[in-house]
Design a protein around this motif. Structure first.
Motif, PDB file in Angstrom:
ATOM      1  N   ASP A  68       0.856  -1.185   0.000  1.00  0.00           N
ATOM      2  CA  ASP A  68       0.000   0.000   0.000  1.00  0.00           C
ATOM      3  C   ASP A  68       0.900   1.245   0.000  1.00  0.00           C
ATOM      4  O   ASP A  68       2.134   1.144   0.049  1.00  0.00           O
ATOM      5  CB  ASP A  68      -0.990  -0.005   1.160  1.00  0.00           C
ATOM      6  CG  ASP A  68      -0.344   0.031   2.544  1.00  0.00           C
ATOM      7  OD1 ASP A  68       0.816   0.481   2.666  1.00  0.00           O
ATOM      8  OD2 ASP A  68      -1.001  -0.397   3.510  1.00  0.00           O
ATOM      9  N   GLU A  69       0.289   2.416  -0.057  1.00  0.00           N
ATOM     10  CA  GLU A  69       1.065   3.661  -0.129  1.00  0.00           C
ATOM     11  C   GLU A  69       1.994   3.840   1.077  1.00  0.00           C
ATOM     12  O   GLU A  69       3.138   4.255   0.929  1.00  0.00           O
ATOM     13  CB  GLU A  69       0.128   4.873  -0.184  1.00  0.00           C
ATOM     14  CG  GLU A  69      -0.578   5.075  -1.484  1.00  0.00           C
ATOM     15  CD  GLU A  69      -1.485   6.281  -1.419  1.00  0.00           C
ATOM     16  OE1 GLU A  69      -1.346   7.149  -2.297  1.00  0.00           O
ATOM     17  OE2 GLU A  69      -2.316   6.358  -0.493  1.00  0.00           O
ATOM     18  N   GLU A  74       3.325   1.536   3.052  1.00  0.00           N
ATOM     19  CA  GLU A  74       4.446   0.598   2.981  1.00  0.00           C
ATOM     20  C   GLU A  74       5.483   1.052   1.956  1.00  0.00           C
ATOM     21  O   GLU A  74       6.688   1.023   2.215  1.00  0.00           O
ATOM     22  CB  GLU A  74       3.952  -0.805   2.641  1.00  0.00           C
ATOM     23  CG  GLU A  74       3.129  -1.440   3.740  1.00  0.00           C
ATOM     24  CD  GLU A  74       2.428  -2.708   3.304  1.00  0.00           C
ATOM     25  OE1 GLU A  74       2.426  -3.656   4.103  1.00  0.00           O
ATOM     26  OE2 GLU A  74       1.882  -2.745   2.176  1.00  0.00           O
ATOM     27  N   CYS A  93       1.005   1.468 -10.644  1.00  0.00           N
ATOM     28  CA  CYS A  93       0.163   1.071  -9.520  1.00  0.00           C
ATOM     29  C   CYS A  93      -1.072   0.333 -10.020  1.00  0.00           C
ATOM     30  O   CYS A  93      -1.374   0.329 -11.208  1.00  0.00           O
ATOM     31  CB  CYS A  93      -0.244   2.275  -8.690  1.00  0.00           C
ATOM     32  SG  CYS A  93      -1.326   3.426  -9.543  1.00  0.00           S
ATOM     33  N   LYS A 129      -5.191   0.010  -9.159  1.00  0.00           N
ATOM     34  CA  LYS A 129      -6.321   0.587  -8.437  1.00  0.00           C
ATOM     35  C   LYS A 129      -7.331  -0.529  -8.177  1.00  0.00           C
ATOM     36  O   LYS A 129      -7.753  -1.222  -9.085  1.00  0.00           O
ATOM     37  CB  LYS A 129      -6.985   1.700  -9.251  1.00  0.00           C
ATOM     38  CG  LYS A 129      -6.107   2.902  -9.503  1.00  0.00           C
ATOM     39  CD  LYS A 129      -6.053   3.853  -8.350  1.00  0.00           C
ATOM     40  CE  LYS A 129      -7.351   4.607  -8.251  1.00  0.00           C
ATOM     41  NZ  LYS A 129      -7.361   5.841  -7.581  1.00  0.00           N
ATOM     42  N   LEU A 144      -8.707   2.071  -3.552  1.00  0.00           N
ATOM     43  CA  LEU A 144      -7.403   1.719  -2.984  1.00  0.00           C
ATOM     44  C   LEU A 144      -6.321   1.696  -4.058  1.00  0.00           C
ATOM     45  O   LEU A 144      -6.569   1.304  -5.190  1.00  0.00           O
ATOM     46  CB  LEU A 144      -7.473   0.339  -2.315  1.00  0.00           C
ATOM     47  CG  LEU A 144      -8.522   0.151  -1.232  1.00  0.00           C
ATOM     48  CD1 LEU A 144      -8.555  -1.303  -0.790  1.00  0.00           C
ATOM     49  CD2 LEU A 144      -8.241   1.078  -0.063  1.00  0.00           C
ATOM     50  N   ARG A 185      -2.525   0.180  -4.893  1.00  0.00           N
ATOM     51  CA  ARG A 185      -1.569  -0.849  -4.486  1.00  0.00           C
ATOM     52  C   ARG A 185      -0.434  -0.910  -5.506  1.00  0.00           C
ATOM     53  O   ARG A 185      -0.595  -0.553  -6.670  1.00  0.00           O
ATOM     54  CB  ARG A 185      -2.234  -2.226  -4.383  1.00  0.00           C
ATOM     55  CG  ARG A 185      -3.333  -2.297  -3.335  1.00  0.00           C
ATOM     56  CD  ARG A 185      -2.733  -2.145  -1.938  1.00  0.00           C
ATOM     57  NE  ARG A 185      -3.721  -2.273  -0.890  1.00  0.00           N
ATOM     58  CZ  ARG A 185      -4.253  -1.257  -0.229  1.00  0.00           C
ATOM     59  NH1 ARG A 185      -3.905  -0.020  -0.526  1.00  0.00           N
ATOM     60  NH2 ARG A 185      -5.127  -1.456   0.733  1.00  0.00           N
TER      61      ARG A 185
END
Length: 71
Positions: free
Chosen positions: A11-12, A14, A38, A40, A44, A46
């Motif tokens: 995630d952002e 991390e 990324c 979506k 969210l 990821r």
């Protein structure tokens, strides 16, 4: 299913800790299509670790690679 499909996503928070940039920087890069690719999932965001690694490799500049030293 392939293990690549089941690769653990970051995630952002991390990713920002991993590459030591702020979440705001990640969002700025994403809005300008400058950062790592990324995924979506609804609202969210990821990141695949393999995509991040490839993106970081593509950002290399300066210095000498070990293969060049041996020449």
């Amino acid at each position: 299913m392939s293990e690549q499909i089941l690769e653990r996503l970051l995630d952002e928070k991390e990713l920002s800790r991993l590459i030591r940039v702020s979440i705001g920087t990640l969002r700025f890069w994403r809005s300008g299509r400058q950062g790592p690719p990324c995924i979506k999932v609804g609202h969210l965001v990821r990141y695949r670790p393999s995509d991040v690694a490839n993106w970081l490799r593509s950002r290399t500049s300066g210095g000498v690679l070990p293969a060049e030293v041996a020449r």
